[in-house]
Design an enzyme around this catalytic site. Sequence first.
Site, PDB file in Angstrom:
ATOM      1  N   TYR A   7     -12.655  -2.014  -3.500  1.00 52.23           N
ATOM      2  CA  TYR A   7     -13.087  -2.188  -2.109  1.00 52.23           C
ATOM      3  C   TYR A   7     -14.614  -2.158  -1.966  1.00 52.23           C
ATOM      4  CZ  TYR A   7      -8.552  -2.044   0.393  1.00 52.23           C
ATOM      5  OH  TYR A   7      -7.325  -2.332   0.931  1.00 52.23           O
TER       6      TYR A   7
ATOM      7  N   ASN B  24      -1.800   0.223   7.007  1.00 57.15           N
ATOM      8  CA  ASN B  24      -1.280  -1.063   7.499  1.00 57.15           C
ATOM      9  C   ASN B  24      -0.457  -1.806   6.451  1.00 57.15           C
ATOM     10  OD1 ASN B  24      -3.384  -1.854   5.878  1.00 57.15           O
ATOM     11  ND2 ASN B  24      -4.615  -2.757   7.514  1.00 57.15           N
TER      12      ASN B  24
ATOM     13  N   HIS C  52      -2.238  -5.287   1.571  1.00 56.88           N
ATOM     14  CA  HIS C  52      -3.550  -5.912   1.365  1.00 56.88           C
ATOM     15  C   HIS C  52      -3.315  -7.356   0.960  1.00 56.88           C
ATOM     16  CE1 HIS C  52      -7.568  -6.789  -0.197  1.00 56.88           C
ATOM     17  NE2 HIS C  52      -6.929  -7.404  -1.181  1.00 56.88           N
TER      18      HIS C  52
ATOM     19  N   LYS D 140       0.815  -1.217   0.000  1.00 57.47           N
ATOM     20  CA  LYS D 140       0.000   0.000   0.000  1.00 57.47           C
ATOM     21  C   LYS D 140       0.856   1.279   0.000  1.00 57.47           C
ATOM     22  CE  LYS D 140      -4.059  -2.003   2.379  1.00 57.47           C
ATOM     23  NZ  LYS D 140      -4.927  -1.862   3.593  1.00 57.47           N
TER      24      LYS D 140
ATOM     25  N   GLU E  56      -9.772 -10.429  -7.528  1.00 56.98           N
ATOM     26  CA  GLU E  56      -8.813  -9.331  -7.327  1.00 56.98           C
ATOM     27  C   GLU E  56      -7.639  -9.425  -8.301  1.00 56.98           C
ATOM     28  OE1 GLU E  56      -9.881  -8.591  -2.600  1.00 56.98           O
ATOM     29  OE2 GLU E  56      -7.875  -9.288  -3.132  1.00 56.98           O
TER      30      GLU E  56
END
Length: 136
Positions: free
Chosen positions: A52, A115, A118, A12, A129
Amino acid sequence: MSSIEQTLSIIKPDAVERNLDKEIKQMFIKNGFTIFKEKKIQIEKSEAEKFYKVHETKPFYSDLCSYLSSGPIVAMILEKENAVIDNRKLMGATNPKDAEDGTIRKKYGISIDKNSVHGSDSVENAKKEIDFFFRD
Ligand code: UDP
Ligand code: MG
């Protein structure tokens, strides 16, 4: 019989921005994953909203989509036996505060939203995905 599985991983923006992509890729390799394909890209917020979509009713949805589209990311297809579940284990808990020692989020995560990685949460979602990022 064992079989190789694929999962989608994303490094990310918070991690790419801190130049952690090489170290994080090394963690995948050390833990038995092969990086089958990878690309560094920046996506539009509208694309993050599609990616998302399962979270569209959550209070954090808009911020999450702004964040994922805020800078370059590295999308990867990871391969190994049980790649989906093993990647989830290697990532650690969503909130880095709750993540166990040795996990990517414990090591690099800043907060529940930043964080660092993913990972697909099921084989079915991994297929969707992977198609989202690597269809072309
Ligand atoms: N997230 C957030 N606030 C929350 C929960 C999640 O900002 O309270 C973000 C976080 O970046 C997380 C992503 O939304 O990685 C997707 O949430 P999910 O519950 O699917 O966590 P994950 O599968 O990434 O562990
Ligand atoms: Mg998830």
